[in-house]
Design an enzyme around this catalytic site. Sequence first.
Site, mmCIF file in Angstrom:
data_model
loop_
_atom_site.group_PDB
_atom_site.id
_atom_site.type_symbol
_atom_site.label_atom_id
_atom_site.label_comp_id
_atom_site.label_asym_id
_atom_site.label_seq_id
_atom_site.Cartn_x
_atom_site.Cartn_y
_atom_site.Cartn_z
ATOM 1 N N TYR A 168 21.417 29.279 -17.938
ATOM 2 C CA TYR A 168 20.740 29.460 -16.660
ATOM 3 C C TYR A 168 20.086 30.829 -16.594
ATOM 4 O O TYR A 168 18.966 30.978 -16.123
ATOM 5 C CB TYR A 168 21.746 29.305 -15.504
ATOM 6 C CG TYR A 168 21.663 27.970 -14.808
ATOM 7 C CD1 TYR A 168 21.562 26.799 -15.543
ATOM 8 C CD2 TYR A 168 21.686 27.883 -13.422
ATOM 9 C CE1 TYR A 168 21.496 25.571 -14.911
ATOM 10 C CE2 TYR A 168 21.611 26.655 -12.788
ATOM 11 C CZ TYR A 168 21.518 25.506 -13.534
ATOM 12 O OH TYR A 168 21.453 24.297 -12.891
ATOM 13 N N GLU A 216 11.526 31.563 -16.996
ATOM 14 C CA GLU A 216 10.635 30.907 -16.033
ATOM 15 C C GLU A 216 9.972 31.938 -15.141
ATOM 16 O O GLU A 216 8.740 31.976 -15.001
ATOM 17 C CB GLU A 216 11.421 29.924 -15.156
ATOM 18 C CG GLU A 216 11.907 28.677 -15.890
ATOM 19 C CD GLU A 216 12.856 27.825 -15.042
ATOM 20 O OE1 GLU A 216 12.691 27.787 -13.806
ATOM 21 O OE2 GLU A 216 13.775 27.207 -15.616
#
Lengths: 222, 308
Positions: free
Chosen positions: A147, A154
């Site tokens: 994550y 991202e």
Amino acid sequence: MAGFFSGLRRLYLAIYNWLVFFGWVQVLYFAVKTLRESSPAAVYDAVEKPLQFAQTAAILEILHGLVGLVRSPVSATLPQIGSRLFVTWGILHSFPEVRNHWLVSSLVISWSLTEIIRYSFFGMKEAFGYTPSWLQWLRYSSFFVMYVTGISSEVGLIYAAIPYIKNSDLYCVRMPNKLNFAFDYFYASLLVLAVYVPGSPHMYMYMIGQRKKALSKSRKSD
Amino acid sequence: MKVSVVSRSGREIIKGGIDLSDNATVDDLKSSIHQRVKKYYPARQRLTLPQPGKGKPVVLERGKRLKDYFEKDEGKLVVVFKDLGPQVAYSTLFFWEYVGPLFIYPIFYYFPVYKYFGYPAERVIHPVQTYAMYYWCFHYAKRILETFFVHRFSHATSPLSNVFRNCCYYWTFGAVIAYFVNHPLYTPVSEKQIKIGFGLGIVCQVANFYCHILLRNLRIPGGKGGYQIPGGFLFNIVTCANYTTEIYQWLGFNIATQTVAGYTFLAVATFIMTNWALAKHRRLKKLFDGKDGRPKYPRRWVILPPFL
């Protein structure tokens, strides 16, 4: 009849999960191969097709939740898949300027590792009704690292694309028009970045909760 | 009578329990809890009976006697306590919801805000933008005045967190709609469409006001709430005529001003109100089932005739 439908459901979900699984295996394989033989700048072109296929296929997952085929709530799948689709199509596909960024490598490796674990976990569950405990442990533990690397990549890529988005009219709707509507992709992207700030820790905590639930349940049944 | 107050996990909230007289009501119990723990004022407390299995627990309602909930003398009575969090009066909630749009909208009309959005030129105001501003402000002024002078609320309070959530909703939509309707590059619709839109809107606002008067008269002043079969005027046709008129009122505004932002707000508001209306319709049908001398709830549309 009910047995027939639940069999059909399992068959469909098994095929779906394994198909997308192979998509992500290809992404990982091409990414690692390119990194070894060439450079991070070439990674995107090598993984583009399987990446777009596997990530877009995830839309079906939202639908599965909506029609009750799987139990995962739409409130959890929608933001996760939505943000990934935004990066895949709205950033990487739409703004080729960021494709040679080194963050693309960390992005696709984080995504593909997570998804290879996840889809094989669900694929095992639907196809055999059994998942090895080490796979379950991986499914509910890999996010601790993935994550962080995935979301950072991202955010970094959206940030890197912002100057190009600002200088382009892509996806923008300008006034005047009869519907009195305007849309500015630059501000929309800034809004997405802003949503990451509360969204990421929220999803992280959600996964920790899922982990607790899943791992304590399996310990009890052992 | 000794009452022990526990949390949902079984932890004792009030050390040693509470001693009450045999005729004590739920209100007495709540004020005793308040005396022991100052921050738990009665509106903040939810008391239920202990729940052995799953399903909805029985809520102890204000005004009822504790004895009615415990059939036999079980010696020690146990109630489950839940902290509902800080509460505000419904009128406070409504006031803050509506005061935002009332003041935000005219800012876009009167002040040169568009130069900060990249439109430095002087803007020409279309007549429809002026009408829209008056219509908008009239609407929200009406809602604030109704909050204080017309509505009677069934539940006294709402969680404080709802104030922030609802203000986000109303204030943001208000600002976005105001931005587009007052925009320098705004394109008005035909004069005929403007007249039809505002005409429909004004008729619906008046009807909506009358609906609120009728709803007010269903509740006795100083009463404890409770449900009645709404009747009269549009309520003879639709269960939630107040929402119907509110929705069509926004439709009128949107026909006249025609913005995607406005129609989006209409869609979201219709969705929310439809859920409320379905819940109310179901509740009334269950409450007035025509058995044991209870009146039967008549056949009616729920919110949007002739569709629902």
